[in-house]
Structures are given as structure tokens and as C-alpha cells.
Design an enzyme around this catalytic site. Structure first.
Site, PDB file in Angstrom:
ATOM      1  N   ASP A 182       0.715  -1.321   0.027  1.00  0.00           N
ATOM      2  CA  ASP A 182       0.119   0.229   0.424  1.00  0.00           C
ATOM      3  C   ASP A 182       0.921   1.479   0.487  1.00  0.00           C
ATOM      4  O   ASP A 182       1.796   1.261   0.498  1.00  0.00           O
ATOM      5  CB  ASP A 182      -1.024  -0.223   0.765  1.00  0.00           C
ATOM      6  CG  ASP A 182      -2.082   1.097   1.047  1.00  0.00           C
ATOM      7  OD1 ASP A 182      -3.084   0.627   0.715  1.00  0.00           O
ATOM      8  OD2 ASP A 182      -2.169   1.963   0.867  1.00  0.00           O
ATOM      9  N   HIS A 184       0.303   3.795   1.702  1.00  0.00           N
ATOM     10  CA  HIS A 184       0.583   4.617   2.512  1.00  0.00           C
ATOM     11  C   HIS A 184       1.423   4.016   3.793  1.00  0.00           C
ATOM     12  O   HIS A 184       2.206   3.349   3.874  1.00  0.00           O
ATOM     13  CB  HIS A 184      -1.279   4.856   3.174  1.00  0.00           C
ATOM     14  CG  HIS A 184      -2.378   5.600   2.730  1.00  0.00           C
ATOM     15  ND1 HIS A 184      -2.462   4.079   1.184  1.00  0.00           N
ATOM     16  CD2 HIS A 184      -2.393   6.702   2.718  1.00  0.00           C
ATOM     17  CE1 HIS A 184      -4.227   5.659   1.428  1.00  0.00           C
ATOM     18  NE2 HIS A 184      -4.069   6.359   1.716  1.00  0.00           N
ATOM     19  N   SER A 273      -5.030  11.778   2.887  1.00  0.00           N
ATOM     20  CA  SER A 273      -5.636  10.443   3.845  1.00  0.00           C
ATOM     21  C   SER A 273      -4.567   9.660   5.009  1.00  0.00           C
ATOM     22  O   SER A 273      -4.906   9.028   5.939  1.00  0.00           O
ATOM     23  CB  SER A 273      -5.355   9.179   2.760  1.00  0.00           C
ATOM     24  OG  SER A 273      -4.788   8.517   2.205  1.00  0.00           O
TER      25      SER A 273
END
Length: 482
Positions: A182, A184, A273
Site C-alpha cells: 500500500d 500509505h 488520508s
């Protein structure tokens, strides 16, 4: 029924159940023995967590979602990378955008607000060691780090506070800053970033001047994170990638006065985010490391400008500007920014035409079924000598759902421009937009003659729009007491 009788009954039931199970087992063994000469079914399974060759085919990345994660690249173990966005060695930014950012920082400082920019390093810079040998040889991570640091220096020159995130890449202490599959950061990546920010501000008048409050962070359970690259890989290759599991955290003030008014936070976290997702706990780590409260107004999916747009339009900023804004985004987002977006963002710092003398104004019915609708006209026997370099246009649509429109501006010498104004799908402005008129050399001295708009957003019914033209250099008008 007496207690002794109940006990005997329970024993009988248990005995019957055990005898029945024994009989079933014996029957199963007999059946298996009778079919020894039958061929048993055979199954095969392939490893689930290695990308198939099809992931290298550009034609499989058809949707916008898939194209944003092109091309999936297998790393060591269960690591996956996006070669087009995470293995870049160049970190560009438009020169005009950079100049506009410098104007924005200057406007913030006029409100007494410093801006710390968090343009976090991409996964390839921090985790090049997780690439397979062939891809590692092709990716010049030293060049990427040098160019990334050069981009950060350009932001410092523009007036931002910018920690040296390159230090994270050099330390090599084993921290996994990102999830394996991912884009993030992990809670560990968020924590180390908060520590770096605190180290950067240590000893500065800014940090010393913040209202202190003791915070402590503790662990609370665990969280599962599926990983967007897992979804991409599954769509291309099949299989099922497991979720990653990370520790959960909470941050609390060590002392709370239930009867005292909560002080207004002097730091605003305005991010994506990375900052908005509770699992990463970035705002909590900031509170702990800075020992002060943080107002988190971040917006998942908001790009580099979504949370900033909403925050600048709010009373939280306009009536109570913080001492520090921490502005977080990814470099690909700011690299894709254009001067047209900055013409919408920069004038929000000073709240457009609010509390300023209005040169022209109108309230006009409008709907999406029509072409352009005239809103402002500078003429009728007298032309206001209002130069483009000093002007903003403040729009308030009656329908707060308006998120996209075309704006056409005409200038005295006959030039005109059409500007497309669009918020992303997650940003809400309440129908209010503030636009700078053109500041390019061929426009900057020209008076604005006319302004009109065409709404692109599909509206349920016709609405109205109030338009105001004012000078950014005009003094503020004192508000009347309610």
C-alpha cells in the site's frame, strides 16, 4: 425433578451421544476401507503472493483506479511497488505554482501563521532495499534522494518550514515506513515523521510559544490493513493477499479539567488520508511529540488542496488562525498542480471579498441548462480602472452542491480567457469560490470588463449565484456588531 434425577438424565444423554459418535466413526472407517481401490481426489495450489507475468502488460491497467497503480512490481517477499509513481528519480514542480505558493505563505504569515510542508518521501526512496536485485539495479535511489532533497529546498526558499525527510532514508534503522502492499505509511512511519517534525521545531520561538499540554500515547489492540496494491494484484493475477496487521494507538491528555473551556488548538493538521486515517494515528503522534493540541482537518481523497480549501473557508481559520499549519500531501499531487488551481486557493487565505469594499456585484438566477450567464459588467458609460493584478472575484452559489463550472473573463484590450474550476469528488466548499483574475504579464495591467459563468455540475433545480469583484489591496471594512 430432584437434583439426583437430573444428574442421571444428563449422564444418560452424554453416554448416548458418545456411543453415536463412536458408531459414526466406525461406519466411516468401514466405508473408507471398502473404497481403498478408488482414486482419491487430488488438488494443487500455486503461491498466492507472487505477481504473475500479466502484471507487466500495460493493457490490463484499463480503469482510472488501475492506471493510478501502474505498473505493479514484485519486491522482496510480499512487497509490491508501483513503478510509475514510487520509483521516480525526478521531483518536478511548476515554476509558476512555486511562485504562487510563495505568495500563499506570505499571506499566511500576515495572519501570524507559519506553514510546515510535509511532502513525504515516496516508497522507493525509503524502501529501495525491498526491490528485487534487477529492479534495484535499475533504480538510482541515490539520485532520487538527491533530487527529492533539492525539491524540498525549493519549498524552503518559498518560505515553508520543511524538515529534512531525507534523514529518514539515511538512518536505515529498520523502520517500515510504508505498508508492504500500500502507498500509505504505517503507524511507525507516522510516528517517526512526528518525531522528525518535533526535532525540526525544537528550540524555535514558534514551538516555545505554543500552549503546552501533556499527552501520552498508548497501545490499544491491533488493526488490519488490506493494502490497495493487494487489490490490484488480485484483479490482475487472482489469489488472495492477506491483510497486514499493525498496532493500534490512542493519545490522551494526561490531565483534563472537566469544567474548563477547551483551548483552541494552535496547530492545524491539513492533509490527506495519511493524516485523516485513524489507523495511522499521525495527529496523535504529533500531539505527543509536540506536547500541544492539534486540530485535524485532513481529508481522505482530497488531493493536495482539498483539506486546505475546506479549512481556509471555515471560521476555524478565518476567525482563529493557528500559529502553525502542517500541510501534508504526496509529491505527485503537487507536481501535477497547475497555476489555475493556485488562482483558486491563494485568495482563500485572505477570505476573498469578505470584509472588503465591493467594486461590482450582482445576484443572478442560473441553471445548468443554459450556456454562459453574465454576472459582472464594467461599463455603462464609466469603466472602473481596476487592474487584473489587484482583483479577485468572489462567488457564492445558492446550491452548495456546485463543484464545477467554467468562468469566462473579458479584459479591456479584447483578450479573454475561460478557466475551468473543479473541486475533486471529496472536497466541499458550500458553493463558495474565490478566483484571482489573470496575473500573467499580458493581462496584469488590464481592467476587467465582463465576467460570466457556466455551471457544469448537474443541479436538481435552478439556483442563484452572487458575484462580487474587489481589490485584494483594499483595506478591510470593519464588521458591524451583530
Amino acid at each position: 425433578m430432584r437434583r439426583l434425577d437430573r444428574v442421571r438424565m444428563i449422564r444418560c444423554l452424554l453416554t448416548s451421544l458418545l456411543l453415536g459418535m463412536a458408531a459414526m466413526s466406525a461406519q466411516a472407517q468401514t466405508s473408507a476401507a471398502a473404497s481403498d481401490d478408488e482414486e482419491l481426489p487430488r488438488y494443487s495450489a500455486e503461491p498466492c503472493c507472487t505477481l504473475c507475468p500479466r502484471a507487466r502488460d500495460a493493457d490490463v491497467y484499463l480503469t482510472r483506479f488501475m492506471q493510478d497503480h501502474q505498473e505493479a512490481l514484485q519486491g522482496r517477499g510480499d512487497w509490491l511497488f508501483r513503478s510509475q509513481s514510487e520509483l521516480n528519480t525526478e521531483f518536478p514542480i511548476n515554476d509558476q505554482v512555486l511562485a504562487d505558493l510563495a505568495r500563499m505563505v506570505k499571506a499566511f504569515k500576515a495572519h501570524g501563521t507559519e506553514v510546515l510542508m510535509l511532502d513525504f518521501p515516496p516508497r522507493g526512496v525509503l524502501h529501495a532495499d525491498q526491490l528485487l536485485p534487477g529492479d534495484r539495479a535499475r533504480f538510482n535511489d541515490k539520485l532520487a534522494l538527491a533530487n527529492y532533497r533539492a525539491a524540498l529546498q525549493r519549498f524552503r526558499t518559498a518560505g515553508f518550514i520543511v524538515p529534512d525527510y531525507g534523514l529518514l532514508a539515511e538512518r536505515g534503522d529498520g523502520t517500515e515506513y510504508f505498508f508492504h502492499r500500500d502507498g500509505h505509511w504505517t503507524p511507525d512511519g507516522a510516528r517517526r515523521t512526528a518525531e522528525l517534525i518535533a526535532s525540526t521545531l525544537k528550540g524555535t520561538p514558534l514551538l516555545a510559544g505554543l500552549t503546552k499540554r501533556a499527552y501520552v500515547t498508548t497501545r490499544i489492540g491491533r488493526n488490519r490493513h488490506p493494502g490497495v496494491m493487494s487489490i490490484v494484484a488480485q484483479q490482475i493475477c487472482g489469489g488472495h493477499y492477506p491483510s497486514e496487521v499493525v498496532l493500534g494507538y490512542k493519545t490522551d491528555a494526561t490531565e483534563t479539567d472537566l469544567f474548563a473551556d477547551e483551548p483552541v488548538p494552535e496547530i492545524a493538521l491539513v492533509g490527506t488520508s495519511f493524516s485523516a486515517t485513524p489507523t495511522y494515528h499521525f495527529a496523535g503522534f504529533l500531539k505527543q511529540n509536540l506536547q500541544t493540541d492539534v486540530l485535524n482537518v485532513s481529508l481522505s481523497g482530497g488531493n493536495f488542496d482539498g483539506a486546505l480549501t475546506q479549512y481556509l473557508l471555515s471560521e476555524d481559520f478565518q476567525k482563529r488562525p493557528p500559529k502553525l499549519v502542517i500541510w501534508e500531501f504526496g509529491h505527485p499531487q503537487i507536481a501535477a498542480a497547475n497555476p489555475g488551481q493556485m488562482r483558486r486557493i491563494v485568495p482563500l487565505v485572505n477570505n476573498g471579498c469578505a470584509d472588503r469594499a465591493t467594486l461590482l456585484s450582482s445576484t443572478t438566477p442560473i441553471n445548468t441548462a443554459t450556456d454562459f450567464t453574465d454576472l459582472l459588467f464594467n461599463g455603462g458609460g464609466r469603466i472602473l480602472d481596476a487592474r487584473s493584478r489587484d482583483l479577485v472575484i468572489d462567488l457564492q452559489f445558492g446550491d452548495p452542491a456546485v463543484s464545477e463550472f467554467l468562468a469566462e473573463t473579458w479584459y479591456l484590450d479584447g483578450k479573454h480567457e475561460v478557466q475551468r474550476v473543479r473541486l475533486n469528488d471529496y472536497t466541499r466548499s458550500g458553493g463558495r469560490f474565490v478566483l484571482e483574475t489573470n496575473r500573467e504579464p499580458e493581462y496584469i495591467e488590464q481592467p476587467v470588463i465582463a465576467f460570466r459563468v457556466q455551471v457544469v455540475t448537474k443541479l436538481a433545480k435552478p439556483t442563484t449565484v452572487t458575484a462580487k469583484l474587489c481589490r485584494t489591496t483594499a483595506p478591510l471594512v470593519a464588521r458591524q456588531a451583530p
